[in-house]
Design an enzyme around this catalytic site. Structure first.
Site, PDB file in Angstrom:
ATOM      1  N   THR A  17      -2.262   8.955  -1.742  1.00 43.75           N
ATOM      2  CA  THR A  17      -1.006   9.641  -1.428  1.00 43.75           C
ATOM      3  C   THR A  17       0.127   9.333  -2.400  1.00 43.75           C
ATOM      4  O   THR A  17       0.915  10.223  -2.737  1.00 43.75           O
ATOM      5  CB  THR A  17      -0.561   9.260   0.005  1.00 43.75           C
ATOM      6  OG1 THR A  17      -1.546   9.748   0.902  1.00 43.75           O
ATOM      7  CG2 THR A  17       0.775   9.858   0.363  1.00 43.75           C
ATOM      8  N   ASP A  62      -8.876  11.091  -3.516  1.00 42.36           N
ATOM      9  CA  ASP A  62      -8.446  10.687  -2.188  1.00 42.36           C
ATOM     10  C   ASP A  62      -9.368   9.515  -1.844  1.00 42.36           C
ATOM     11  O   ASP A  62     -10.569   9.561  -2.125  1.00 42.36           O
ATOM     12  CB  ASP A  62      -8.685  11.853  -1.212  1.00 42.36           C
ATOM     13  CG  ASP A  62      -8.165  11.539   0.185  1.00 42.36           C
ATOM     14  OD1 ASP A  62      -7.254  12.234   0.636  1.00 42.36           O
ATOM     15  OD2 ASP A  62      -8.684  10.597   0.829  1.00 42.36           O
ATOM     16  N   SER A  63      -8.848   8.461  -1.252  1.00 44.54           N
ATOM     17  CA  SER A  63      -9.686   7.263  -1.095  1.00 44.54           C
ATOM     18  C   SER A  63     -10.857   7.470  -0.140  1.00 44.54           C
ATOM     19  O   SER A  63     -11.782   6.659  -0.109  1.00 44.54           O
ATOM     20  CB  SER A  63      -8.848   6.062  -0.674  1.00 44.54           C
ATOM     21  OG  SER A  63      -8.465   6.150   0.668  1.00 44.54           O
ATOM     22  N   SER A  64     -10.856   8.573   0.624  1.00 43.95           N
ATOM     23  CA  SER A  64     -12.028   8.874   1.453  1.00 43.95           C
ATOM     24  C   SER A  64     -13.249   9.093   0.562  1.00 43.95           C
ATOM     25  O   SER A  64     -14.387   8.978   1.012  1.00 43.95           O
ATOM     26  CB  SER A  64     -11.799  10.146   2.273  1.00 43.95           C
ATOM     27  OG  SER A  64     -10.612  10.031   2.979  1.00 43.95           O
ATOM     28  N   THR A  94      -4.558   4.887   1.108  1.00 45.86           N
ATOM     29  CA  THR A  94      -4.525   3.866   2.162  1.00 45.86           C
ATOM     30  C   THR A  94      -5.775   3.897   3.053  1.00 45.86           C
ATOM     31  O   THR A  94      -6.141   2.887   3.637  1.00 45.86           O
ATOM     32  CB  THR A  94      -3.280   4.042   3.056  1.00 45.86           C
ATOM     33  OG1 THR A  94      -3.288   5.371   3.598  1.00 45.86           O
ATOM     34  CG2 THR A  94      -2.002   3.805   2.286  1.00 45.86           C
ATOM     35  N   ASP A  95      -6.422   5.070   3.141  1.00 50.73           N
ATOM     36  CA  ASP A  95      -7.508   5.198   4.122  1.00 50.73           C
ATOM     37  C   ASP A  95      -8.618   4.164   3.939  1.00 50.73           C
ATOM     38  O   ASP A  95      -9.136   3.625   4.920  1.00 50.73           O
ATOM     39  CB  ASP A  95      -8.104   6.615   4.075  1.00 50.73           C
ATOM     40  CG  ASP A  95      -7.148   7.657   4.633  1.00 50.73           C
ATOM     41  OD1 ASP A  95      -6.173   7.268   5.308  1.00 50.73           O
ATOM     42  OD2 ASP A  95      -7.354   8.860   4.383  1.00 50.73           O
ATOM     43  N   GLN A 278     -15.009  -5.835  18.063  1.00 49.10           N
ATOM     44  CA  GLN A 278     -14.148  -4.643  18.093  1.00 49.10           C
ATOM     45  C   GLN A 278     -12.679  -5.039  18.199  1.00 49.10           C
ATOM     46  O   GLN A 278     -11.795  -4.216  17.971  1.00 49.10           O
ATOM     47  CB  GLN A 278     -14.520  -3.759  19.288  1.00 49.10           C
ATOM     48  CG  GLN A 278     -15.870  -3.125  19.145  1.00 49.10           C
ATOM     49  CD  GLN A 278     -16.319  -2.363  20.384  1.00 49.10           C
ATOM     50  OE1 GLN A 278     -15.506  -2.023  21.243  1.00 49.10           O
ATOM     51  NE2 GLN A 278     -17.598  -2.101  20.468  1.00 49.10           N
ATOM     52  N   CYS A 279     -12.419  -6.290  18.584  1.00 50.84           N
ATOM     53  CA  CYS A 279     -11.025  -6.737  18.712  1.00 50.84           C
ATOM     54  C   CYS A 279     -10.478  -7.039  17.318  1.00 50.84           C
ATOM     55  O   CYS A 279     -11.134  -7.712  16.531  1.00 50.84           O
ATOM     56  CB  CYS A 279     -10.938  -8.007  19.540  1.00 50.84           C
ATOM     57  SG  CYS A 279     -11.613  -7.822  21.180  1.00 50.84           S
TER      58      CYS A 279
END
Ligand code: ASP
Length: 346
Positions: A17, A62-64, A94-95, A278-279
């Site tokens: 971005t 794009d970082s994806s 950032t992704d 997952q935490c």
């Protein structure tokens, strides 16, 4: 006495971005657009500001769309030019920034120089962009050389790269490292947390470039009602590294249709299963509850307080080194590049 010349900072723009342009199909990076936006920031050319050079990757992404080949390219550029620069700033979307920062922390062990990942949520060319501070402060951090590891600067905080995670899709404080304190906070001045910086990262290693290969890795997020049988074939035949995102301290559903026989089979066929939580904060503690007690005997290892991003990067790293399964299992539970806090088992 001759004055030692201070080396410049290399700013590597990969896309993301910060340098994107608005198009009919949404934001996307465009060649040359970022460098022209830079010319609108006089601070970057100020006399007291560190010298810097720009290296624009091609294609900009794009970082994806960033994965193993791009990690290999970015790490190679840094490694090959390590003696020409005091530090490096990697401008990145950032992704997947936390994945890339984790990956480079393993690929560039012993580099002994700052590698600061940053980017922005609002393009540099747009009103209210957060890119200006992120960029300026990152160059200053890379030029100062107080940290000598792969880190991530965003929204006023410098985080350890392999402890960071993206926590907001649209907030300007988009990153956090819930299981590790910030390396520095940038207020009126940049305040380094020297005790934290000195801990965990083994700087005695000689600079090494470890490129990754396309290791087949899978992440399985456990949820109530998960039908483990559906995953048996991929887990036992196709994957080398598996990250289990478990409940809480490493717990998974037990009883009929349990995951344990699948883990045993995956382990027998050469896979390494790492249990993360997952935490976002806290640590996996296998054996604390009955629902995690059999994971170890089935061949799984504890990821302790590693993020999923770091666990994935570490699996790529260890498998790419060509280590055998038992060595990979052992190393997954040990601190290699500051990515986890070792903990005695119960
Ligand atoms: N989609 C963008 C990227 O990751 C988002 C960003 O840069 O903030 O490249």
């Amino acid at each position: 006495m001759t004055k030692t010349a201070i080396k410049p900072v290399l700013v590597i723009y990969t896309g993301g971005t910060i340098g994107m342009k608005k198009t009919e199909r949404g934001y996307k990076p465009a060649e040359g657009f970022f460098s022209s936006a830079l010319r609108g920031i006089p601070d970057l050319y100020d006399e007291g500001f560190p010298e810097w050079e720009l290296y624009e990757m091609s294609p900009l992404l794009d970082s994806s769309n960033i994965s193993v080949p791009e990690w290999n390219s970015i790490a190679s550029i840094i490694f090959e030019r390590r003696n020409d620069f005091s530090g490096f700033v990697v401008l990145h979307g950032t992704d997947t920034m936390a994945y890339s920062a984790s990956a480079l922390s393993f690929m560039l062990r012993g580099l002994g120089k700052p590698v600061v990942f940053t980017g922005s949520q609002i393009p540099l060319s747009a009103l209210r962009s957060d890119g200006k501070d992120n960029l300026i402060t990152s160059i200053m951090i890379a030029g100062e050389g107080v940290v000598s590891e792969v880190c991530l600067y965003f929204g006023g905080r410098l985080l350890r790269g392999n402890r960071a995670m993206k926590v907001s899709a649209d907030g300007l404080l988009a990153f956090d490292s819930p299981s590790f304190p910030p390396l520095a906070e940038a207020g009126i001045t940049i305040k380094y947390n020297t005790e934290v910086i000195a801990s965990s990262v083994d700087d005695t290693a000689t600079p090494t470039l470890s490129l990754f290969s396309a290791v087949p890795i899978g992440v399985l997020k456990i949820f109530p009602g998960i039908q483990f049988g559906l995953f048996e074939d991929i887990m036992t035949e196709k994957l080398s590294g598996i990250v289990l995102e478990s409940f809480g301290a490493g717990n998974i559903p037990m009883g009929e249709g349990s995951l344990l026989p699948i883990i045993k089979k995956a382990f027998a066929s050469g896979a390494v299963v790492t249990v993360c939580s997952q935490c976002p904060s806290g640590t996996v503690s296998l054996g604390e509850y009955e629902t995690s007690s059999e994971l170890v005997s089935a061949g799984a290892v504890s990821g302790h307080d590693m993020t999923t991003e770091a666990a994935i990067a570490k699996l790529y790293y260890l498998f790419s080194l060509g280590l055998d399964k038992d060595e990979i299992k052992r190393k997954m539970e040990c601190n290699v590049a500051g990515e986890l806090t070792e903990r005695r088992s119960l």
